[in-house]
Write a protein that holds these residues in place. Structure first.
Motif, mmCIF file in Angstrom:
data_model
loop_
_atom_site.group_PDB
_atom_site.id
_atom_site.type_symbol
_atom_site.label_atom_id
_atom_site.label_comp_id
_atom_site.label_asym_id
_atom_site.label_seq_id
_atom_site.Cartn_x
_atom_site.Cartn_y
_atom_site.Cartn_z
ATOM 1 N N ALA A 12 0.818 -1.218 0.000
ATOM 2 C CA ALA A 12 0.000 0.000 0.000
ATOM 3 C C ALA A 12 0.845 1.258 0.000
ATOM 4 N N HIS A 13 2.102 1.153 0.423
ATOM 5 C CA HIS A 13 2.971 2.327 0.514
ATOM 6 C C HIS A 13 3.995 2.408 -0.618
ATOM 7 N N LEU A 14 3.906 1.508 -1.585
ATOM 8 C CA LEU A 14 4.866 1.526 -2.693
ATOM 9 C C LEU A 14 4.468 2.611 -3.691
ATOM 10 N N ASP A 15 5.365 3.556 -3.884
ATOM 11 C CA ASP A 15 5.109 4.680 -4.783
ATOM 12 C C ASP A 15 5.467 4.269 -6.212
ATOM 13 N N VAL A 16 4.523 3.607 -6.864
ATOM 14 C CA VAL A 16 4.733 3.110 -8.224
ATOM 15 C C VAL A 16 3.547 3.512 -9.093
ATOM 16 N N ASP A 17 3.729 3.342 -10.386
ATOM 17 C CA ASP A 17 2.624 3.670 -11.291
ATOM 18 C C ASP A 17 1.501 2.639 -11.191
ATOM 19 N N ALA A 18 1.850 1.381 -10.941
ATOM 20 C CA ALA A 18 0.829 0.339 -10.874
ATOM 21 C C ALA A 18 1.212 -0.710 -9.845
ATOM 22 N N LEU A 32 -9.670 -12.038 -3.403
ATOM 23 C CA LEU A 32 -8.267 -11.648 -3.403
ATOM 24 C C LEU A 32 -7.420 -12.809 -2.903
ATOM 25 N N LEU A 33 -6.382 -13.155 -3.660
ATOM 26 C CA LEU A 33 -5.557 -14.299 -3.290
ATOM 27 C C LEU A 33 -4.739 -14.015 -2.045
ATOM 28 N N ASP A 34 -4.281 -12.774 -1.894
ATOM 29 C CA ASP A 34 -3.506 -12.378 -0.716
ATOM 30 C C ASP A 34 -4.149 -11.114 -0.149
ATOM 31 N N PRO A 35 -5.148 -11.256 0.706
ATOM 32 C CA PRO A 35 -5.877 -10.075 1.218
ATOM 33 C C PRO A 35 -4.974 -9.073 1.920
ATOM 34 N N ASP A 36 -3.905 -9.556 2.547
ATOM 35 C CA ASP A 36 -3.030 -8.651 3.291
ATOM 36 C C ASP A 36 -2.261 -7.685 2.389
ATOM 37 N N ALA A 37 -2.344 -7.885 1.087
ATOM 38 C CA ALA A 37 -1.642 -6.986 0.172
ATOM 39 C C ALA A 37 -2.318 -5.616 0.092
ATOM 40 N N LEU A 38 -3.551 -5.519 0.552
ATOM 41 C CA LEU A 38 -4.297 -4.261 0.457
ATOM 42 C C LEU A 38 -4.877 -3.887 1.820
ATOM 43 N N PRO A 39 -5.052 -2.584 2.092
ATOM 44 C CA PRO A 39 -5.705 -2.148 3.329
ATOM 45 C C PRO A 39 -7.161 -2.624 3.373
ATOM 46 N N GLN A 40 -7.720 -2.683 4.561
ATOM 47 C CA GLN A 40 -9.065 -3.210 4.761
ATOM 48 C C GLN A 40 -10.105 -2.476 3.917
ATOM 49 N N ASP A 41 -10.049 -1.143 3.887
ATOM 50 C CA ASP A 41 -11.089 -0.401 3.159
ATOM 51 C C ASP A 41 -11.018 -0.669 1.660
ATOM 52 N N ARG A 43 -9.784 -3.475 0.276
ATOM 53 C CA ARG A 43 -10.231 -4.859 0.091
ATOM 54 C C ARG A 43 -11.753 -4.923 0.049
ATOM 55 N N THR A 44 -12.381 -4.218 0.982
ATOM 56 C CA THR A 44 -13.837 -4.240 1.075
ATOM 57 C C THR A 44 -14.485 -3.696 -0.191
ATOM 58 N N GLU A 45 -13.943 -2.594 -0.681
ATOM 59 C CA GLU A 45 -14.541 -1.976 -1.877
ATOM 60 C C GLU A 45 -14.332 -2.837 -3.111
ATOM 61 N N VAL A 46 -13.130 -3.404 -3.247
ATOM 62 C CA VAL A 46 -12.865 -4.266 -4.400
ATOM 63 C C VAL A 46 -13.813 -5.462 -4.383
ATOM 64 N N THR A 47 -13.959 -6.090 -3.218
ATOM 65 C CA THR A 47 -14.831 -7.264 -3.100
ATOM 66 C C THR A 47 -16.288 -6.904 -3.374
ATOM 67 N N ALA A 48 -16.721 -5.755 -2.871
ATOM 68 C CA ALA A 48 -18.116 -5.354 -3.023
ATOM 69 C C ALA A 48 -18.488 -5.063 -4.465
ATOM 70 N N PRO A 66 -8.664 2.776 -10.554
ATOM 71 C CA PRO A 66 -8.009 3.951 -9.965
ATOM 72 C C PRO A 66 -7.948 3.793 -8.447
ATOM 73 N N THR A 67 -6.877 4.267 -7.837
ATOM 74 C CA THR A 67 -6.731 4.131 -6.387
ATOM 75 C C THR A 67 -7.268 5.337 -5.631
ATOM 76 N N ALA A 68 -7.487 6.437 -6.315
ATOM 77 C CA ALA A 68 -8.059 7.650 -5.692
ATOM 78 C C ALA A 68 -7.305 8.057 -4.438
ATOM 79 N N GLY A 69 -6.009 7.849 -4.429
ATOM 80 C CA GLY A 69 -5.178 8.281 -3.322
ATOM 81 C C GLY A 69 -5.167 7.378 -2.116
ATOM 82 N N ARG A 70 -5.923 6.271 -2.136
ATOM 83 C CA ARG A 70 -5.950 5.388 -0.979
ATOM 84 C C ARG A 70 -4.754 4.432 -0.939
ATOM 85 N N LEU A 71 -4.033 4.367 -2.042
ATOM 86 C CA LEU A 71 -2.764 3.635 -2.117
ATOM 87 C C LEU A 71 -1.721 4.594 -2.653
ATOM 88 N N ALA A 72 -0.467 4.322 -2.359
ATOM 89 C CA ALA A 72 0.603 5.152 -2.932
ATOM 90 C C ALA A 72 0.679 4.966 -4.438
#
Length: 499
Positions: A12-18, A32-41, A43-48, A66-72
């Protein structure tokens, strides 16, 4: 090819293009195969919203959000691995490759697929690097820039300080570079890649490998005539651009084994006097894929400093129709003295390979593999994604095991003794074609005649070497580089067995 590194930083803190994460298919919907790769909020939105976004988790499915700023990262990329209960290293390899292939033109990418063990890490790194390929030689600069592969690649893993993990990444880079090298050669237009040009490129590639243990020797028409290489000379008669036999030898000190690799290198195959139909003939620039795979497998072995002596034989010719071309009913004398009646000039690959096999076994290797886009019958039997392997039972089994471990598809095939009768000639030791049915197997039986009892396997990659349909996984349209991963794994097996 992108520069690759390992990182244990929170994705979540990796400053990359993708940022790439994996999605699997389940009966309850995508997961999600590895849920811990993303923050809870997130994960919830992607799943929903996954179903509404058309996300299923199927293989080769890649979706950008788009990450809308919720990820780096600027963009979140979801790549499918298929069924959750069937996630194999190859599924990870394919998913990583599909993602980086779809991200052409993107500057920096982080891949956060499960990579907690060395096997998974190797698969993810290999797939990501194999997918990050484009061929732009004949494109204008602006189009080439848009199609360029990702510039930098980070693989997320907790094993950043693990020596085996670092070695796996280094091997993945060497492997991907070799596969990309084969793809480049196969994709090159035949007016630019003829036998002499191929030989020059082989010398340059060996020099770039940076190993003093690699030596390249080139036999031109004069040397081939003096050496009795009638197969290469016969096939090359119809072209103004003569044949070559290129020997690429990697000789480490105190090798644990001695392996020969022989590759078919028909830089363009018109069929000769037995000319092919016009439809689809443009794909025949790929008829040198076997020689390309041999070249880059030898160079990869040298870069990895494998304790195995490997000699590659590139059997290069252009098969063209002309007033000087060989004719059906011509008789050729292969190196070593066997004569072959040419009943069909479009069965030329086995003629050049026969010369190469004889030359290879003269040096008394422990084992010899030949690899070729040899028969249309291979595609009829196995399709465009599965290659065939036949030969000595033990060696065939080794190749099959190497393919399975590397993620390539090779199917073991027999060499029925009764098909040998179809190769009988009324005027020569044997004919270059037999009965119509079982043509792939008959070609293998023909080649077996020139192995001198040396343990041997023949790899027919006619369909898988060139992808004329849509891209999939880490496989682009055009040259695929098939065979390199299997042959390199085979060499590594031999290295371990010889220790």
């Amino acid at each position: 090819m992108p520069r690759a590194t390992l990182t244990s930083q929170d994705p979540a803190h990796l400053d990359v293009d993708a940022l790439v994460v994996a999605v699997a298919r389940t009966d309850q919907g995508p997961r999600l195969l590895d849920p811990d790769a993303l923050p809870q909020d997130v994960r919830t939105e992607v799943t929903a919203h996954a179903v509404a976004l058309g996300i299923t988790g199927d293989q080769d499915e890649v979706r950008r959000l788009p990450t809308a700023g919720r990820l780096a990262a600027k963009v979140l990329v979801l790549t499918g691995v298929g069924a959750l209960d069937a996630v194999t290293p190859e599924a990870l390899r394919r998913a990583a490759g599909a993602a980086t292939r779809e991200l052409a033109g993107v500057g920096s990418v982080a891949v956060a697929l499960p990579a907690a063990d060395v096997e998974s890490l190797a698969a993810v790194a290999e797939g990501a690097l194999l997918g990050a390929y484009s061929y732009t030689r004949y494109r204008p600069a602006d189009a080439a820039a848009k199609a360029a592969p990702v510039a930098t690649l980070q693989v997320v893993t907790p094993l950043v300080r693990d020596r085996a993990a670092k070695a796996a990444l280094a091997r993945a880079e060497v492997l991907a570079e070799a596969v990309h090298g084969v793809r480049d050669l196969v994709n090159t237009a035949p007016n630019d890649l003829f036998p002499a040009a191929f030989a020059d490129l082989a010398k340059a590639a060996a020099k770039d490998a940076g190993s003093r243990s690699v030596k390249v020797t080139v036999l031109d028409e004069k040397a081939l005539a003096a050496g009795g290489y009638g197969g290469l000379l016969g096939v090359g008669l119809g072209s103004v651009r003569g044949p070559r036999l290129v020997k690429v030898a990697y000789a480490p000190s105190k090798p644990a084994a001695k392996v020969a690799l022989v590759g078919k290198g028909i830089t363009f195959d018109s069929g000769g006097i037995s000319i092919k139909p016009a439809a689809g003939m443009e794909a025949m620039k790929s008829d040198m894929a076997g020689a390309a795979a041999v070249l880059h497998t030898v160079l990869a072995a040298a870069r990895l400093e494998l304790p195995v002596a490997v000699t590659g034989w590139l059997c290069l010719a252009e098969n063209m129709p002309s007033g000087t071309a060989q004719r059906p009913s011509d008789v050729l004398t292969i190196r070593g003295g066997k004569t072959v009646e040419v009943l069909n000039t479009d069965a030329e690959g086995r003629l050049v390979l026969a010369d190469g096999l004889v030359a290879a076994i003269e040096e008394k290797p422990d084992v010899v593999l030949d690899i070729a886009t040899l028969t249309g019958a291979q595609m009829i039997a196995l399709g465009n994604r599965v290659s065939a392997v036949m030969g000595t039972d033990a060696v065939r089994g080794e190749v099959t095991a190497a393919a399975e471990g590397s993620g390539e598809l090779f199917w073991p095939m027999p060499l029925p003794a009764d098909l040998r009768a179809g190769l009988k000639s009324k005027v020569a030791d044997l004919a270059n074609i037999g009965d119509r049915f079982g043509g792939m197997l008959t070609a293998g039986i023909f080649l077996q005649e020139f192995t001198g009892g040396t343990p041997w396997a023949h790899l027919d990659i006619a369909g898988p070497a060139f992808n004329e349909k849509s891209a999939h996984g880490y496989t682009p349209v055009g040259g695929t580089g098939v065979g390199v991963r299997t042959m390199l794994a085979f060499l590594e097996q031999r290295a371990r067995a010889g220790r």
